[in-house]
Each structure stands twice: as C-alpha cells, then as structure tokens.
Scaffold this active site. Structure first.
Site, short mmCIF file in Angstrom:
data_model
loop_
_atom_site.label_atom_id
_atom_site.label_comp_id
_atom_site.label_asym_id
_atom_site.label_seq_id
_atom_site.Cartn_x
_atom_site.Cartn_y
_atom_site.Cartn_z
N ARG A 1 0.82 -1.22 0.00
CA ARG A 1 0.00 0.00 0.00
C ARG A 1 0.85 1.27 0.00
NH1 ARG A 1 -4.72 -2.12 4.07
NH2 ARG A 1 -6.00 -3.04 2.44
N LYS B 1 -19.32 -17.25 1.03
CA LYS B 1 -20.77 -17.05 1.20
C LYS B 1 -21.36 -16.19 0.10
CE LYS B 1 -20.87 -17.36 6.19
NZ LYS B 1 -21.09 -16.61 7.42
N GLY C 1 -8.50 -10.32 -1.72
CA GLY C 1 -7.30 -10.90 -1.10
C GLY C 1 -6.99 -12.31 -1.55
N GLY D 1 -13.17 -4.41 0.08
CA GLY D 1 -14.58 -3.98 0.14
C GLY D 1 -14.93 -2.97 -0.94
P1 AMP Z 1 -14.57 -14.63 0.67
O1 AMP Z 1 -13.87 -13.85 1.73
O2 AMP Z 1 -16.06 -14.56 0.74
O3 AMP Z 1 -14.03 -14.35 -0.72
O4 AMP Z 1 -14.28 -16.15 1.00
C1 AMP Z 1 -12.99 -16.70 0.99
C2 AMP Z 1 -13.00 -17.97 1.76
O5 AMP Z 1 -13.92 -18.88 1.19
C3 AMP Z 1 -11.68 -18.69 1.75
O6 AMP Z 1 -11.11 -18.61 3.04
C4 AMP Z 1 -12.04 -20.13 1.38
O7 AMP Z 1 -11.41 -21.09 2.21
C5 AMP Z 1 -13.53 -20.16 1.59
N1 AMP Z 1 -14.17 -21.22 0.78
C6 AMP Z 1 -14.12 -21.37 -0.54
N2 AMP Z 1 -14.75 -22.51 -0.91
C7 AMP Z 1 -15.24 -23.09 0.20
C8 AMP Z 1 -15.96 -24.29 0.46
N3 AMP Z 1 -16.31 -25.11 -0.53
N4 AMP Z 1 -16.27 -24.58 1.74
C9 AMP Z 1 -15.89 -23.74 2.73
N5 AMP Z 1 -15.21 -22.59 2.55
C10 AMP Z 1 -14.88 -22.28 1.30
#
Ligand code: AMP
Length: 394
Positions: free
Chosen positions: A34, A197, A353, A376
């Site tokens: 950064r 999610k 990230g 974000g």
């Molecule tokens: P996000 O911050 O929403 O982009 O989510 C990233 C996180 O999603 C990472 O730490 C991954 O380990 C998790 N992730 C991806 N696929 C899966 C899965 N099939 N089951 C559980 N966690 C997951």
C-alpha cells in the site's frame, strides 16, 4: 473531476489521504504494497514543486493508542521514497498547522493515525473542517477506503472547491481499470465469483447480471445455488436463508440471457482438514456427512474453456478452500486459464485478497491485465455502487 495533471502544485501544500493501513510486526512493516501504491502520487506532487502532508488510518483504535501510531511506518516510507520525511503526533490543531506552515516545497509530513479521533469514522463535519486547514489542495489516493464516507475520505472534500481537489494516481488507475472491465469490456465478458458465502456478494452478482455474458459461480456459495436446485449437498457450507435469493438470481440470469454456470463436480472431504479423505463426485451426488471443498476436474475443464474464450474477465473469490493444498487446484486452474486468456489478448481484472494471493502463489502477477488492491471497495464497485470518496471530488 480533476486529476493530478490538472493542478499546479508549485509552492502549494497538498493534503493527501492515503491508505497506509499496513500490517506491522515487531515495529516493522511486513507488507509495503500500500505504501508503494501511493508513491506515484507523492512523487508527482513533489516533482511539481509542492509539499505533501500525508494522512491515513491504521487499524481500529478506540481513541489514542500508541500501539497503532503511524510513527512506526516512517522508516519504510523513507526507504521507499528515498528521502527523509517528518512525523507529527497529531492530525489537527494549532501545533499541526504551525508545523505545516514551516514546511518547504519538496518536504513530506505524515500526520498521526486519523482514527485516534472517533470523529473520523463518524464523518464528522467539524473534524473534517479542521483537517481541511492542513492543506491548500486535497488529494484522495486512498482507494482502499473510498467506499467509506469518513471525514478524511469524503467529508473533508466539501471544504475545497473543484479546482483545489483531485483524485490521486492510484485511485485513478483503479477506477479506470475496474470500469474498463465492468462497463467497457469487449465481449464475451465472463465473471468468476467465488468465496465462502453468497450473502456478502449478492449485490455484486445482481449487478454483474447486467454486465456479463457468462457468470461462473464457484466456492462455498455454489452449494446454496445447488441446494436451491434440489441437489443433495451433504455437509457443504450453505446459507439456507439465501436459497430464495439464489433462485431469484438464476431466474434473472435466464431472463437476461446470461449463461450462469455452476460446478458439475466437486472434490469432497470427510472433514474440514487438509489431511481429510477425499473423493471426486458429481455435483448432485455429495453423500451425507461429506462436504465439497473444491471444484472437480470436469468443472475445471468446462470453466477453463469458457474463460479462455472470453475477451474480458473479472475474477473475485476462490473456487475452494485453497488455504489447504489439497483443495487449491480449482482456484489455481482459474488463475492459469485467466493467464492464458490474457496472453491471447483478453483484458483480465483480478481482485480480492484470496484471488490475488492465488495469482501471486502461481507467479501469474504479470500475466493478468490488472490486479486491484481493493477489498470492500472493489466489491462495492462491482456492485455498481457509487463511492463516497470519488463522488466528493466532483
Ligand atoms: P470470501 O472472503 O467470501 O471471498 O471467502 C474466501 C474464503 O472462502 C476462503 O477462506 C475459502 O477457504 C472459503 N471457501 C471457498 N470454498 C469453500 C468451500 N467449498 N467450503 C468452505 N469454505 C470455502
């Protein structure tokens, strides 16, 4: 809206909001990305005969907290900038203004952590007015916080007229690069959205339905879509309260003629661990007590082909639990396919990230068109939201 080249900084004091919220361990900066990202703006102003007053937040202090002072990052800035800078342990007030008055063109001053004042995140008008006294010209180069209407990122701009405020080089580059993919992308446009999610990316997915030809859903959020279609998903991560949203998104995609692609197979595991037993199964055949932790080989083949045939690609979020080597293949394959497409002339934007970490792990940094530094704020842009930090400069 003005950029740096529209403004004459000669003998002027430029108050520059940067994002120096960098990780620090044992009093030294462990990732200086950064700081590096802000150098073009700082150097442009200095080379133009101006003085630079830097302001940033660091962490989430509750009031003054010496452990989160910006003083510790001074040596890293000096190293990268190749010159000495000054630091003052406050961000507003007479002492600060006196110091600023004494500064000469070519000099740089770093103010103390803005979040030592609760007024910063409250977007307080009076605090912003005090900050505004610290410069003749306001420059916002803090892309990472441009989605926040904080005192230093947005409200302060109200105290400068349009000829005395500008967006910095990082902001300009980020916004242009993201808009290029999102609003001016050559067809076919493909977005790959993953991550844990669906709930954190509903607005992103909905907005992308208006922009893309192909929308590939991977990662944990795919199971909510599959459950909505009546599939058995075993113990896989799911958001039951978002099943209706998933149905609505699939309906919208059909209506808008967007090709929405879900995984057709998975690498499943008997527990959430790297040493779990694994199997590859079709997307509708996940047994009870097993969970999907990565996309399977058929899915990789299918989506790689779509990615490689695209002219514009947007990627945010991993395809599986890539932190465990056993479940990183899907995420890595997406990175490789994007690299290949880019080599063949596609424009690719990668952000968030985890996706950036995957690209770096694969050494593909130079094989994608643009890597966004935003978290974000990138999601807000992909969701089509206006950024307060940008709007305030208009
Ligand atoms: P996000 O911050 O929403 O982009 O989510 C990233 C996180 O999603 C990472 O730490 C991954 O380990 C998790 N992730 C991806 N696929 C899966 C899965 N099939 N089951 C559980 N966690 C997951």
């Amino acid at each position: 809206m003005k950029n740096l080249s529209d403004i004459n900084f000669k003998n002027k004091k430029a108050l520059v909001r940067v994002d120096f919220n960098v990780p620090v361990e044992n009093k030294s900066v462990t990732d200086n990305t950064r700081i590096k990202a802000a150098l073009p703006t700082i150097n442009t102003i200095l080379n133009n005969g101006g003085t630079v007053i830097l302001m940033s937040h660091r962490g989430r202090p509750k009031g003054r907290d010496e452990n989160l002072s910006l003083r510790v990052i001074v040596p890293e800035i000096e190293k990268l900038l190749g010159k000495k800078i000054q630091f003052i342990d406050d961000a507003i007030g007479e002492k600060v203004q006196k110091k600023i008055k004494s500064l000469q063109p070519g000099e740089v001053l770093l103010l103390e952590n803005l979040r030592f004042y609760p007024e910063e995140t409250q977007g307080d008008k009076n605090f912003a007015k005090e900050l505004a006294k610290n410069g003749d010209i306001y420059v916002n180069d803090a892309f990472g916080t441009a989605h926040r209407a904080h005192a230093s990122t947005a409200i302060v701009a109200d105290f400068f007229d349009t000829n005395h405020k500008a967006l910095g080089k990082l902001m300009e580059q980020e916004v242009k690069s993201i808009q290029k993919a999102l609003d001016h992308g050559e067809k076919p446009v493909t977005a790959i959205i993953g991550g844990a999610k669906i709930s954190s990316k509903i607005d992103v997915i909905k907005n992308l339905l208006n922009k893309v030809d192909n929308l590939i859903i991977v990662g944990g959020m795919a199971y909510t879509f599959l459950k909505a279609l009546g599939n058995k998903i075993g113990n896989s991560i799911v958001e039951d309260d978002k099943i209706d949203v998933a149905k609505e998104i699939m309906k919208e995609a059909k209506k808008k003629g967007v090709n929405l692609i879900l995984p057709v197979d998975f690498v499943i595991a008997d527990k959430f661990r790297n040493d779990a037993h694994t199997k590859i199964v079709a997307a509708d055949k996940i047994p009870d007590s097993w969970q999907g932790l990565d996309i399977g080989p058929e899915t990789i083949k299918k989506i790689s082909k779509i990615i490689e045939n695209s002219k514009t690609i947007i990627w945010n979020g991993p395809a599986g639990v890539f932190e465990f080597d056993k479940f990183a293949k899907g995420t890595e394959s997406i990175g490789k396919a994007i690299g290949k497409a880019t080599k063949n002339g596609a424009y690719s934007l990668v952000g968030g990230g985890d996706s950036v970490a995957a690209i770096q792990k694969l050494g593909l940094e130079n094989q994608v068109s643009y890597i966004s530094t935003g978290g974000g704020v990138l999601l807000d842009m992909l969701a089509g939201k206006k950024l307060p930090g940008l709007e305030a400069l208009k």
